[in-house]
Scaffold this active site. Structure first.
Site, PDB file in Angstrom:
ATOM      1  N   LYS A 164      38.785  31.825  24.963  1.00  0.00           N
ATOM      2  CA  LYS A 164      39.113  33.254  24.965  1.00  0.00           C
ATOM      3  C   LYS A 164      39.205  33.754  23.522  1.00  0.00           C
ATOM      4  O   LYS A 164      40.297  33.917  22.970  1.00  0.00           O
ATOM      5  CB  LYS A 164      40.418  33.484  25.739  1.00  0.00           C
TER       6      LYS A 164
HETATM    7  N1  PMP Z   1      37.401  37.359  32.291  1.00  0.00           N
HETATM    8  C1  PMP Z   1      37.573  37.976  31.114  1.00  0.00           C
HETATM    9  C2  PMP Z   1      36.403  38.183  30.225  1.00  0.00           C
HETATM   10  C3  PMP Z   1      38.843  38.442  30.745  1.00  0.00           C
HETATM   11  O1  PMP Z   1      39.024  39.050  29.579  1.00  0.00           O
HETATM   12  C4  PMP Z   1      39.924  38.260  31.618  1.00  0.00           C
HETATM   13  C5  PMP Z   1      41.283  38.767  31.240  1.00  0.00           C
HETATM   14  N2  PMP Z   1      41.997  37.847  30.489  1.00  0.00           N
HETATM   15  C6  PMP Z   1      39.697  37.604  32.834  1.00  0.00           C
HETATM   16  C7  PMP Z   1      38.411  37.158  33.142  1.00  0.00           C
HETATM   17  C8  PMP Z   1      40.802  37.339  33.803  1.00  0.00           C
HETATM   18  O2  PMP Z   1      41.661  36.373  33.284  1.00  0.00           O
HETATM   19  P1  PMP Z   1      43.217  36.359  33.607  1.00  0.00           P
HETATM   20  O3  PMP Z   1      43.364  36.581  35.058  1.00  0.00           O
HETATM   21  O4  PMP Z   1      43.635  35.000  33.198  1.00  0.00           O
HETATM   22  O5  PMP Z   1      43.837  37.443  32.806  1.00  0.00           O
END
Ligand code: PMP
Length: 323
Positions: A164
């Site tokens: 991320k």
């Molecule tokens: N994909 C992307 C590209 C994101 O930025 C996010 C948000 N963090 C998610 C999926 C969903 O992840 P999460 O549920 O862990 O926030």
């Protein structure tokens, strides 16, 4: 957003071990974090619970674990332990005295490289944490109109979405802004094989014939925490299996229901794709049920207490640095 409902800046942020006035949470322009977006981050939500007037952070440890995995993959030194970051998040929320839902961003960034080099490895790593009010989105209530992006999702062999990293969001930004310019709320991205991957900031879940279906981790997706929550809730309460498999673009067109899930987005019904309505073009019944269950979980109801961390002052409390 009009000026009238603009969100005011909070009082404090957290920067490298200290609570600082929000405006002083700054990095030098020549840190690799600022220059290249060479950082990894997590977005978390804190939920205000009216009946005990307390704030709870949802799945804090899961977010910190994913932050650790992102750092590891980038050979980034861990400047603070998970315990220190956990404490920092809670102290920051206490310092700001929030009494509403908030979004917390924890960012670990590469600092200044030796000789100001922007590409070289550096052990200089910093962390900043900011928290801002985050009311529930309109899309949560009304659903979102989407289009398939002309941009393809980044992939594990070039820019891994599993990590991320701030820089990944250049791809998300291209897709989202294109969709908004074309009159949609957001985009859905296909990967290089032409299969569905995810939305710019959330995972995609399709419902067909009573089964929840989402792309596998190898489709160019972040390993979503909200997806894991929604899957557990669907399994436990609705007896619905969650299948992970490739999804074609045209399968989305004929889905019974479709929703996005992410920490900030929460669970957002998708009501159309490329101007085609999803079913009757209204948020579907399973999606609405999952929203209700999710709401119960994030507000730290006893059955889901395992996922929530109560925000309370540590002793001794970190004192804000004077200006
Ligand atoms: N994909 C992307 C590209 C994101 O930025 C996010 C948000 N963090 C998610 C999926 C969903 O992840 P999460 O549920 O862990 O926030």
């Amino acid at each position: 957003m009009s000026r009238a409902d603009a969100i005011p800046a909070p009082d404090y942020a957290w920067l490298n071990g200290r609570i600082v006035p929000f405006d002083q949470c700054v990095l030098h322009a020549r840190t690799q974090g600022a220059f290249w977006g060479a950082n990894v981050f997590e977005g978390l939500r804190g939920y205000w619970r009216e009946h005990d007037r307390a704030l709870y952070v949802f799945r804090l440890d899961d977010h910190l674990a994913r932050l650790g995995r992102s750092m590891k993959s980038l050979h980034m030194r861990q400047a603070y332990t998970d315990d220190e970051i956990r404490r920092a998040c809670l102290d920051l929320l206490v310092a700001n005295d929030f009494r509403q839902d908030v979004h917390v961003c924890v960012v670990a960034y590469f600092g200044m490289g030796p000789n100001f080099e922007t590409m070289s490895h550096t052990e200089d790593v910093g962390v900043h944490i900011t928290a801002t009010p985050a009311p529930r989105s309109r899309g949560y209530h009304d659903g979102v109109a989407t289009s398939i992006s002309s941009w393809r999702r980044i992939s594990d062999d070039s820019m891994p979405p599993r990590i991320k990293a701030g820089a990944n969001y250049h791809n998300s930004r291209l897709a989202h802004h294109e969709a908004v310019r074309n009159g949609f709320n957001t985009a859905l991205l296909l990967n290089h094989r032409g299969n569905v991957s995810e939305a710019p900031g959330s995972c995609v879940v399709m419902i067909r014939d009573g089964v929840l279906i989402t792309p596998p981790g190898t489709s160019g997706v972040l390993e979503g925490i909200t997806l894991a929550t929604a899957s557990e809730l669907a399994h436990e309460h609705l007896g619905m299996a969650v299948e992970r498999r490739e999804i074609d673009r045209t399968e989305l067109y004929v889905a019974d229901e479709l929703f996005l899930c992410g920490t900030l987005a929460e669970i957002q019904p998708v009501v159309s794709i490329d101007h085609l309505p999803v079913s009757d073009g209204k948020p579907g019944p399973v999606t609405r049920t999952l929203q209700r269950l999710y709401e119960t979980a994030v507000r730290a109801e006893p059955a889901y207490a395992k996922w929530s961390t109560l925000v309370h002052a540590s002793a001794p409390r970190l004192q804000p640095v004077s200006t």
